[in-house]
Design an enzyme around this catalytic site. Structure first.
Site, PDB file in Angstrom:
ATOM      1  N   GLY A 191       0.876  -1.157   0.000  1.00 21.45           N
ATOM      2  CA  GLY A 191       0.000   0.000   0.000  1.00 21.45           C
ATOM      3  C   GLY A 191       0.907   1.197   0.000  1.00 21.45           C
ATOM      4  CB  CYS A 192       0.579   4.437  -1.565  1.00 22.00           C
ATOM      5  SG  CYS A 192       1.613   5.678  -2.256  1.00 22.00           S
TER       6      CYS A 192
END
Lengths: 221, 147
Positions: free
Chosen positions: B52-53
């Site tokens: 996930g960023c």
């Protein structure tokens, strides 16, 4: 940096999207070859921006896209292109966006950009002082002449958690690596929380942001 | 198994209904995050990382055969995250999906996150790894259902 690049014959392209809404910018003073900025960062509509280029260089460059309104003469032997800026503006332009951007520029020119920059600097100094009072908080990026942004990390607090809890309190910040993963690696951090100030922000709003941060940290620890 | 996946979702909805404002809800999530057993470091591998960023999630799964006769094998999940709120949500997802048959995991729609008002965390824009984690959980179930 531009002067140094020039000495070595290097072409300079400035990404000025962040500077345009915060500082008075004169491309001739800067002496850069190209300067780009997006409209939405300076209160214009989205999907429109500006690329300034030195005329001499623009003349040398071939068109990057074909389409209506960008040709001069076409025969089977040779095609010549329209003059600047039409050479680079193939097809139907983003008319509504262009009008919106023009209005935003006019609107901004009614304000004193230096006074706006001074106000943002006051917000920055106040916010920096107040945030640093939070235990375990470290500011990433402490250049003397930086614009109104505070990027920070807090020991034991993940930026996603902090961003979520600030959002719940009506405070908009950006969290994550801000598209600068190599820089984050350099600092050995996974990301930061970044508060950015605009000319319309007030000291009271900076205080609200600091209070909300303190509340979030208390919830998370 | 005592409860169905649907009942487990309802239990969470009932628990959260007793909480008042956003602060109570998030404090509960943070508590759940702190309670989730830490994943062993050897599982925190690149392979188990759900990217996930904003925050990162680690997930592993195994198919566990039941000891009692006639019962179907179930999927056992182990997960963790580096962010506390994400971890709380991970804990909730593990709680409803853990130790269930692949068929049940694949066939029951997950509605509880919506119903407890935390839908925004499952928005693709959040890039906190949760959407990808949920996809990954269903992929494990799909893979095991073929066995």
């Amino acid at each position: 940096m531009i002067a140094e690049a020039k000495k070595r014959g290097i072409i300079t392209v400035v990404d000025g999207a962040q500077a345009i809404p915060h500082l008075p910018v004169d491309v001739q003073d800067l002496g850069c070859d190209f300067y780009a900025f997006s409209g939405h960062k300076m209160y214009a509509p989205t999907g429109i921006g500006v690329l300034y280029g030195r005329e001499e260089l623009l003349e040398q460059m071939p068109p990057w896209q074909g389409g209506g309104e960008m040709i001069d003469q076409v025969t089977f032997e040779k095609t010549t292109y329209a003059k600047l800026p039409f050479k680079f503006e193939a097809g139907t332009p983003h008319i509504a966006g262009i009008i919106g951007l023009g209005e935003a520029v006019r609107w901004m020119r009614d304000y004193d950009l230096s006074a706006m920059a001074a106000h943002e600097h006051a917000l920055l100094e106040h916010g920096t002082k107040e945030l640093l009072a939070i235990d375990g908080l470290r500011i990433i990026g402490t250049a003397k002449k930086k614009v109104g942004v505070i990027s920070f990390v807090i020991e034991g607090v993940h930026h996603y958690d902090l961003g979520t809890l600030l959002d719940q309190q009506g405070i908009a910040v950006r969290t994550g690596h801000h598209c600068t993963q190599p820089l984050m690696e350099h600092f050995s951090i996974s990301g930061t929380t970044r508060a950015s100030f605009a000319p319309f922000n007030t000291i009271a709003e900076v205080d609200a942001m600091v209070a909300a941060t303190k509340k979030a940290v208390k919830m998370l620890r | 198994m005592n409860t169905t996946l649907e009942q487990a979702q309802q239990e969470i909805v009932d628990e959260f209904a007793m909480l008042g404002d956003w602060q109570d809800r998030y404090e509960q999530l943070i508590e759940l995050g702190k309670e989730l057993p830490l994943i062993a470091p050897e599982f925190k591998t690149e392979e188990n990382l759900v990217r996930g960023c904003q925050s990162r999630v680690w997930l592993t799964a195994e198919l566990v055969s039941s000891t009692s006769l006639g019962e179907l094998p179930v999927v056992h999940f182990t997960a963790d995250s580096d962010a506390m709120i994400t971890k709380g949500l991970v804990a909730l997802l593990v709680r409803v999906l853990n130790d269930r048959t692949p068929q049940e995991i694949m066939s029951t729609p997950l509605t509880f996150i919506d119903r407890i008002g935390l839908r925004e965390h499952l928005s693709p824009n959040r890039s906190n790894g949760l959407v990808a984690m949920l996809d990954q959980m269903k992929r494990y179930a799909l893979a095991y259902s073929a066995k």
